[in-house]
Motif scaffolding. Sequence first.
Motif, PDB file in Angstrom:
ATOM      1  N   PHE A   1       8.068  15.152  -1.600  1.00  0.00           N
ATOM      2  CA  PHE A   1       7.225  15.201  -0.399  1.00  0.00           C
ATOM      3  C   PHE A   1       6.008  14.314  -0.595  1.00  0.00           C
ATOM      4  O   PHE A   1       5.238  14.511  -1.546  1.00  0.00           O
ATOM      5  CB  PHE A   1       6.777  16.638  -0.137  1.00  0.00           C
ATOM      6  N   PRO A   2       5.803  13.336   0.285  1.00  0.00           N
ATOM      7  CA  PRO A   2       6.654  12.889   1.395  1.00  0.00           C
ATOM      8  C   PRO A   2       7.765  11.961   0.901  1.00  0.00           C
ATOM      9  O   PRO A   2       7.756  11.543  -0.256  1.00  0.00           O
ATOM     10  CB  PRO A   2       5.670  12.141   2.287  1.00  0.00           C
ATOM     11  N   SER A   3       8.680  11.641   1.788  1.00  0.00           N
ATOM     12  CA  SER A   3       9.831  10.818   1.427  1.00  0.00           C
ATOM     13  C   SER A   3       9.441   9.355   1.271  1.00  0.00           C
ATOM     14  O   SER A   3       8.965   8.714   2.215  1.00  0.00           O
ATOM     15  CB  SER A   3      10.908  10.946   2.513  1.00  0.00           C
ATOM     16  N   GLY A   4       9.655   8.816   0.076  1.00  0.00           N
ATOM     17  CA  GLY A   4       9.364   7.404  -0.162  1.00  0.00           C
ATOM     18  C   GLY A   4      10.312   6.474   0.564  1.00  0.00           C
ATOM     19  O   GLY A   4       9.910   5.411   1.045  1.00  0.00           O
ATOM     20  N   HIS A   5      11.591   6.852   0.649  1.00  0.00           N
ATOM     21  CA  HIS A   5      12.564   6.016   1.359  1.00  0.00           C
ATOM     22  C   HIS A   5      12.214   5.928   2.846  1.00  0.00           C
ATOM     23  O   HIS A   5      12.315   4.862   3.454  1.00  0.00           O
ATOM     24  CB  HIS A   5      13.972   6.582   1.195  1.00  0.00           C
ATOM     25  N   THR A   6      11.794   7.052   3.418  1.00  0.00           N
ATOM     26  CA  THR A   6      11.401   7.045   4.827  1.00  0.00           C
ATOM     27  C   THR A   6      10.188   6.153   5.042  1.00  0.00           C
ATOM     28  O   THR A   6      10.137   5.373   6.006  1.00  0.00           O
ATOM     29  CB  THR A   6      11.076   8.474   5.292  1.00  0.00           C
ATOM     30  N   ALA A   7       9.208   6.263   4.148  1.00  0.00           N
ATOM     31  CA  ALA A   7       8.004   5.446   4.273  1.00  0.00           C
ATOM     32  C   ALA A   7       8.316   3.961   4.106  1.00  0.00           C
ATOM     33  O   ALA A   7       7.791   3.116   4.844  1.00  0.00           O
ATOM     34  CB  ALA A   7       6.970   5.887   3.237  1.00  0.00           C
ATOM     35  N   THR A   8       9.174   3.633   3.149  1.00  0.00           N
ATOM     36  CA  THR A   8       9.550   2.232   2.949  1.00  0.00           C
ATOM     37  C   THR A   8      10.211   1.659   4.198  1.00  0.00           C
ATOM     38  O   THR A   8       9.881   0.560   4.653  1.00  0.00           O
ATOM     39  CB  THR A   8      10.505   2.107   1.749  1.00  0.00           C
ATOM     40  N   ALA A   9      11.150   2.414   4.765  1.00  0.00           N
ATOM     41  CA  ALA A   9      11.846   1.948   5.961  1.00  0.00           C
ATOM     42  C   ALA A   9      10.896   1.823   7.148  1.00  0.00           C
ATOM     43  O   ALA A   9      10.916   0.822   7.877  1.00  0.00           O
ATOM     44  CB  ALA A   9      12.989   2.903   6.305  1.00  0.00           C
ATOM     45  N   ALA A  10      10.050   2.831   7.348  1.00  0.00           N
ATOM     46  CA  ALA A  10       9.163   2.830   8.508  1.00  0.00           C
ATOM     47  C   ALA A  10       8.195   1.652   8.462  1.00  0.00           C
ATOM     48  O   ALA A  10       7.997   0.952   9.466  1.00  0.00           O
ATOM     49  CB  ALA A  10       8.396   4.146   8.579  1.00  0.00           C
ATOM     50  N   VAL A  11       7.584   1.413   7.307  1.00  0.00           N
ATOM     51  CA  VAL A  11       6.603   0.334   7.211  1.00  0.00           C
ATOM     52  C   VAL A  11       7.285  -1.034   7.213  1.00  0.00           C
ATOM     53  O   VAL A  11       6.808  -1.976   7.853  1.00  0.00           O
ATOM     54  CB  VAL A  11       5.720   0.515   5.964  1.00  0.00           C
ATOM     55  N   ALA A  12       8.402  -1.164   6.510  1.00  0.00           N
ATOM     56  CA  ALA A  12       9.089  -2.458   6.451  1.00  0.00           C
ATOM     57  C   ALA A  12       9.604  -2.868   7.826  1.00  0.00           C
ATOM     58  O   ALA A  12       9.285  -3.960   8.331  1.00  0.00           O
ATOM     59  CB  ALA A  12      10.234  -2.408   5.452  1.00  0.00           C
TER      60      ALA A  12
ATOM     61  N   VAL B   1       0.821  -1.211   0.000  1.00  0.00           N
ATOM     62  CA  VAL B   1       0.000   0.000   0.000  1.00  0.00           C
ATOM     63  C   VAL B   1       0.855   1.261   0.000  1.00  0.00           C
ATOM     64  O   VAL B   1       0.410   2.320  -0.465  1.00  0.00           O
ATOM     65  CB  VAL B   1      -0.950  -0.021   1.223  1.00  0.00           C
ATOM     66  N   VAL B   2       2.085   1.169   0.491  1.00  0.00           N
ATOM     67  CA  VAL B   2       2.929   2.358   0.641  1.00  0.00           C
ATOM     68  C   VAL B   2       3.062   3.157  -0.656  1.00  0.00           C
ATOM     69  O   VAL B   2       2.791   4.364  -0.670  1.00  0.00           O
ATOM     70  CB  VAL B   2       4.311   1.972   1.214  1.00  0.00           C
ATOM     71  N   PRO B   3       3.490   2.567  -1.773  1.00  0.00           N
ATOM     72  CA  PRO B   3       3.601   3.375  -2.994  1.00  0.00           C
ATOM     73  C   PRO B   3       2.253   3.894  -3.487  1.00  0.00           C
ATOM     74  O   PRO B   3       2.196   4.971  -4.095  1.00  0.00           O
ATOM     75  CB  PRO B   3       4.222   2.408  -4.009  1.00  0.00           C
ATOM     76  N   VAL B   4       1.185   3.169  -3.211  1.00  0.00           N
ATOM     77  CA  VAL B   4      -0.148   3.618  -3.626  1.00  0.00           C
ATOM     78  C   VAL B   4      -0.525   4.908  -2.915  1.00  0.00           C
ATOM     79  O   VAL B   4      -1.226   5.765  -3.467  1.00  0.00           O
ATOM     80  CB  VAL B   4      -1.188   2.515  -3.341  1.00  0.00           C
ATOM     81  N   VAL B   5      -0.052   5.075  -1.678  1.00  0.00           N
ATOM     82  CA  VAL B   5      -0.337   6.274  -0.898  1.00  0.00           C
ATOM     83  C   VAL B   5       0.675   7.381  -1.195  1.00  0.00           C
ATOM     84  O   VAL B   5       0.304   8.550  -1.381  1.00  0.00           O
ATOM     85  CB  VAL B   5      -0.337   5.943   0.613  1.00  0.00           C
ATOM     86  N   VAL B   6       1.943   7.015  -1.251  1.00  0.00           N
ATOM     87  CA  VAL B   6       3.002   8.026  -1.324  1.00  0.00           C
ATOM     88  C   VAL B   6       3.124   8.656  -2.710  1.00  0.00           C
ATOM     89  O   VAL B   6       3.262   9.890  -2.839  1.00  0.00           O
ATOM     90  CB  VAL B   6       4.351   7.404  -0.891  1.00  0.00           C
ATOM     91  N   ILE B   7       3.085   7.857  -3.759  1.00  0.00           N
ATOM     92  CA  ILE B   7       3.327   8.386  -5.105  1.00  0.00           C
ATOM     93  C   ILE B   7       2.310   9.445  -5.519  1.00  0.00           C
ATOM     94  O   ILE B   7       2.695  10.505  -6.036  1.00  0.00           O
ATOM     95  CB  ILE B   7       3.387   7.230  -6.126  1.00  0.00           C
ATOM     96  N   PRO B   8       0.996   9.236  -5.317  1.00  0.00           N
ATOM     97  CA  PRO B   8       0.061  10.320  -5.663  1.00  0.00           C
ATOM     98  C   PRO B   8       0.312  11.603  -4.883  1.00  0.00           C
ATOM     99  O   PRO B   8       0.163  12.705  -5.425  1.00  0.00           O
ATOM    100  CB  PRO B   8      -1.309   9.718  -5.324  1.00  0.00           C
ATOM    101  N   LEU B   9       0.693  11.476  -3.610  1.00  0.00           N
ATOM    102  CA  LEU B   9       0.983  12.670  -2.820  1.00  0.00           C
ATOM    103  C   LEU B   9       2.194  13.405  -3.373  1.00  0.00           C
ATOM    104  O   LEU B   9       2.224  14.647  -3.409  1.00  0.00           O
ATOM    105  CB  LEU B   9       1.214  12.284  -1.359  1.00  0.00           C
ATOM    106  N   LYS B  10       3.205  12.672  -3.792  1.00  0.00           N
ATOM    107  CA  LYS B  10       4.372  13.297  -4.406  1.00  0.00           C
ATOM    108  C   LYS B  10       3.969  14.096  -5.645  1.00  0.00           C
ATOM    109  O   LYS B  10       4.445  15.219  -5.867  1.00  0.00           O
ATOM    110  CB  LYS B  10       5.395  12.226  -4.800  1.00  0.00           C
ATOM    111  N   ASP B  11       3.092  13.511  -6.460  1.00  0.00           N
ATOM    112  CA  ASP B  11       2.658  14.185  -7.683  1.00  0.00           C
ATOM    113  C   ASP B  11       1.819  15.422  -7.380  1.00  0.00           C
ATOM    114  O   ASP B  11       1.924  16.445  -8.062  1.00  0.00           O
ATOM    115  CB  ASP B  11       1.856  13.211  -8.550  1.00  0.00           C
TER     116      ASP B  11
ATOM    117  N   ASP C   1      10.067  16.465   4.635  1.00  0.00           N
ATOM    118  CA  ASP C   1       9.692  15.287   3.836  1.00  0.00           C
ATOM    119  C   ASP C   1       9.678  14.044   4.706  1.00  0.00           C
ATOM    120  O   ASP C   1       8.796  13.183   4.585  1.00  0.00           O
ATOM    121  CB  ASP C   1      10.690  15.080   2.686  1.00  0.00           C
ATOM    122  N   VAL C   2      10.676  13.958   5.569  1.00  0.00           N
ATOM    123  CA  VAL C   2      10.798  12.810   6.470  1.00  0.00           C
ATOM    124  C   VAL C   2       9.688  12.829   7.523  1.00  0.00           C
ATOM    125  O   VAL C   2       9.059  11.805   7.804  1.00  0.00           O
ATOM    126  CB  VAL C   2      12.181  12.814   7.142  1.00  0.00           C
ATOM    127  N   VAL C   3       9.442  14.011   8.097  1.00  0.00           N
ATOM    128  CA  VAL C   3       8.397  14.129   9.121  1.00  0.00           C
ATOM    129  C   VAL C   3       7.035  13.732   8.559  1.00  0.00           C
ATOM    130  O   VAL C   3       6.261  13.020   9.208  1.00  0.00           O
ATOM    131  CB  VAL C   3       8.360  15.568   9.672  1.00  0.00           C
TER     132      VAL C   3
END
Length: 216
Positions: A134-145, A107-117, A191-193
């Motif tokens: 914004f927001p940081s995809g790397h941060t989201a990947t790490a946090a959820v994983a 679900v992470v890229p489904v949420v993050v990528i539209p927000l970036k756009d 971006d990280v926050v």
Amino acid sequence: MSDVSSPREPAPHRRWPACVLATAVLLFLLVTWQVVAHGPLARADRRLSGDLVRPDRVSGALAALGNVSVAVPVLAVVLACVALRARRAGTRRWWLPSVAAAVLMAVVPVVVIPLKDIVARPGPPLMSPAIGFFPSGHTATAAVAYGSAALVLWPWLRTAYARRGVLLACLALNLGVAFGLVRHGYHWPLDVVASWCLCTVLLTGLAVFLARHDRP
């Protein structure tokens, strides 16, 4: 004698998810508004980034811990081990926690990528003229994983030392990724926050789901 608590009053362990979710959503909305409107927080964010950015090998290596090629395989190994152990233990629906965590990761890229756009925030000077930071995809990947791995492992950890160790490892990995991204100039601090706020919502949902699944 009157009861200490009324049956209508929600128990503290039932109230905390709502409090966490509300705080994370409000903070995310505030940060997003400031970034889009180029408000005082966004201006302070740019100044802070200028003071913090010092690219080096250590920061680059820490930032890489948020790569999909690193974080997702770690999560996959943990989910496979937990599912196998639950199956051997005869746990009912032994596969459910691992599947839930895997779905959350998807679900992470489904949420993050539209927000970036939508926000289309330019990156720090090192990354310009690219946009969509914004927001940081790397941060989201790490946090959820790493967060999902800790949540799925949690019921199988029998000692306080083991639980503290997993919790500290999860925190250290996420703080390391955040530091690396900002220090190397890959992302602005906000971006990280913002990603942490989003992932707090996602992980809280997973924690509530797993808690209900674990009930007898």
